[in-house]
Design an enzyme around this catalytic site. Structure first.
Site, mmCIF file in Angstrom:
data_model
loop_
_atom_site.group_PDB
_atom_site.id
_atom_site.type_symbol
_atom_site.label_atom_id
_atom_site.label_comp_id
_atom_site.label_asym_id
_atom_site.label_seq_id
_atom_site.Cartn_x
_atom_site.Cartn_y
_atom_site.Cartn_z
ATOM 1 N N THR A 261 7.100 6.356 -1.191
ATOM 2 C CA THR A 261 6.419 5.062 -1.243
ATOM 3 C C THR A 261 7.286 4.038 -1.934
ATOM 4 O O THR A 261 8.197 4.383 -2.687
ATOM 5 C CB THR A 261 5.052 5.179 -1.940
ATOM 6 N N ARG B 146 -3.013 -1.063 1.890
ATOM 7 C CA ARG B 146 -2.528 -2.140 2.773
ATOM 8 C C ARG B 146 -1.686 -1.577 3.913
ATOM 9 O O ARG B 146 -1.774 -2.040 5.051
ATOM 10 C CB ARG B 146 -1.762 -3.210 1.993
ATOM 11 N N ASP C 26 4.500 -0.981 7.548
ATOM 12 C CA ASP C 26 4.289 -2.414 7.771
ATOM 13 C C ASP C 26 4.861 -2.886 9.108
ATOM 14 O O ASP C 26 4.381 -3.854 9.700
ATOM 15 C CB ASP C 26 4.955 -3.259 6.673
ATOM 16 N N GLY D 238 8.841 11.499 3.466
ATOM 17 C CA GLY D 238 8.115 10.269 3.144
ATOM 18 C C GLY D 238 8.217 9.925 1.666
ATOM 19 O O GLY D 238 8.331 10.813 0.823
ATOM 20 N N TRP E 149 -2.050 -2.240 7.953
ATOM 21 C CA TRP E 149 -0.988 -2.693 8.881
ATOM 22 C C TRP E 149 -0.987 -1.796 10.111
ATOM 23 O O TRP E 149 -0.784 -2.258 11.246
ATOM 24 C CB TRP E 149 0.391 -2.641 8.222
ATOM 25 N N ASP F 285 10.997 -7.964 8.929
ATOM 26 C CA ASP F 285 9.896 -8.924 8.807
ATOM 27 C C ASP F 285 10.000 -10.096 9.782
ATOM 28 O O ASP F 285 9.164 -11.009 9.746
ATOM 29 C CB ASP F 285 9.827 -9.450 7.374
HETATM 30 N N1 GLY Z 1 5.064 -6.202 4.034
HETATM 31 C C1 GLY Z 1 5.038 -6.160 2.630
HETATM 32 C C2 GLY Z 1 3.709 -5.922 2.045
HETATM 33 O O1 GLY Z 1 2.744 -5.618 2.678
HETATM 34 O O2 GLY Z 1 3.622 -6.037 0.836
#
Ligand code: GLY
Length: 402
Positions: free
Chosen positions: A242, A254, A182, A240, A258, A118
């Protein structure tokens, strides 16, 4: 439901841009201007409360509490909001708040609370934005230190940046060799570092990760896995799973956004037409699965009776779609469609999901941080950031921080 992965080069199967977005958007620019003014006023109202502290990642009862910048991935979204408010208004108090917050990002580097992918979120919206806007050399050097730490997380054999946990672990943890979708939005820090220093190694790692992501995370139908694990020694793909979506083979909305935004930005830095085409394919999947009000459910494959929305995904999408429209050739028929989709999304967020008139210090209702933790139907600070970035994109001439 097991879907075989795709590669960047073979990214052809496509849902196409839904017809409703090829018609002219009915959203009026004046409405978006009004929404932006209301958002800036709300940031101003919160300025004293947070100042060099930070809104919690998500609200409780639509109210954020103040936190310190010592861990987590979300502090910079408040700083980014302060920079945006400074750019829109020219008011020094927003810049002063952002600059005071920058000291906590410097401390965080010094204290070593930075063992995460991050770093891109954290140091792009704080230090890169600060350097771009006011040319402060110390901010440039902070952002370069963060880029170096992000490079350290790159694993050569699988060609990916490990998202979480210890990338040098010797026991086989769940995190080891695991990439997450992300991270596509953390790559701009590396592209920026190459541009700043002239050293190609940062961008080379970003490009390798983007290609590995296309190979393992993007599925042939244009949906995405949230996470994917590879063997760190041989690079062999394992599979993969989650962390925040409905299940391993579902599409967490989401995460999809990203990737849309991440590939659109990569297209700009790397001048690579294939990235824009992949962003478009991801966008077409996203737009084809939206609810009528252009806001997605938190996971496109979650059972319909649990209608939990994620406005933060919609806000990220609005920015990603606008960026994608900028990266496609002007003659491409889809440019108008993606612009319309971005405006329609922003119009719906402003009309249906604004906290205006509610007792709240956030901007958007119905964000879903983590449904498995019961954290949904709240404001999310990154959703608020991308909402304001989207409104700025739609109403002003703006240069990206990313
Ligand atoms: N990067 C963490 C989220 O999207 O929750």
């Amino acid at each position: 439901m097991s879907r075989t992965p795709t590669t960047l080069e073979a990214a052809t199967a496509d849902h196409g841009l839904p017809d409703r977005y090829t018609e002219r958007s009915t959203v009026d620019r004046a409405e978006l201007n009004e929404a932006l003014s209301a958002a800036i006023n709300r940031i101003d109202d919160s300025l004293e409360e947070f100042y060099d502290r930070f809104p919690s990642p998500s609200s409780q009862g639509l109210t954020y509490t103040a936190t310190d910048n010592i861990d987590g991935w979300t502090a910079s979204f408040w700083t980014g909001l302060c920079w945006l408010a400074y750019e829109v208004t020219g008011e020094r108090r927003f810049r002063d708040a952002a600059e005071t917050q920058l000291e906590t990002f410097q401390r965080r580097l010094a204290n070593g609370d930075v063992g995460t992918h991050d770093l891109g979120f954290l140091y792009t919206l704080s230090a890169v934005a600060g350097h771009r806007l006011i040319g402060n050399e110390r901010y440039r050097s902070m952002a370069l230190s963060a880029a170096d730490l992000l490079v350290d997380r790159f694993l050569e054999a699988p060609g990916l940046i490990q998202a979480w946990g210890d990338h040098e672990a010797t026991d086989d943890s769940w995190e080891l060799g695991r990439m997450i979708v992300d991270t596509m939005m953390n790559l701009p820090l590396l592209f920026w570092a190459s541009e700043e220093t002239g050293e190609s190694r940062y961008a080379a790692i970003a490009e390798t990760h983007a290609r590995t992501n296309a190979q393992h995370i993007v599925r042939p139908d244009g949906s995405t896995y949230h996470t994917f694990k590879c063997d760190v020694e041989s690079g062999t793909p394992i599979g993969g799973e989650t962390a925040q979506g409905y299940d391993a083979d579902s599409c967490w909305s989401r995460g999809q956004t990203w990737a849309i935004y991440g590939y659109a930005i990569a297209a700009d830095y790397a001048d690579e037409g294939a990235y824009a085409q992949l962003s478009a394919k991801l966008a077409n999947y996203y737009l084809s699965h939206l609810e009528d009000d252009s806001v997605p459910r938190w996971d496109f494959d979650a059972p319909a009776e649990r209608d939990i929305r994620d406005t933060s995904a919609a806000a990220i999408a609005a920015c990603g779609l606008d960026e994608l429209a900028r990266q496609l050739p002007l003659a491409d028929d889809r440019v108008r469609g993606y612009r319309n989709a971005a405006c329609t999304t922003l119009g719906s967020l402003a009309e249906n999901y604004s906290t205006a008139g509610l007792d709240s210090n956030g901007l958007l209702t119905d964000g879903a941080y983590d449904t498995s933790d019961g954290d949904y139907d709240e404001c999310c600070i990154w959703g608020d950031y991308f909402y304001v970035e989207g409104l700025v994109r739609a109403t002003e001439h703006w240069s990206r921080y990313w």
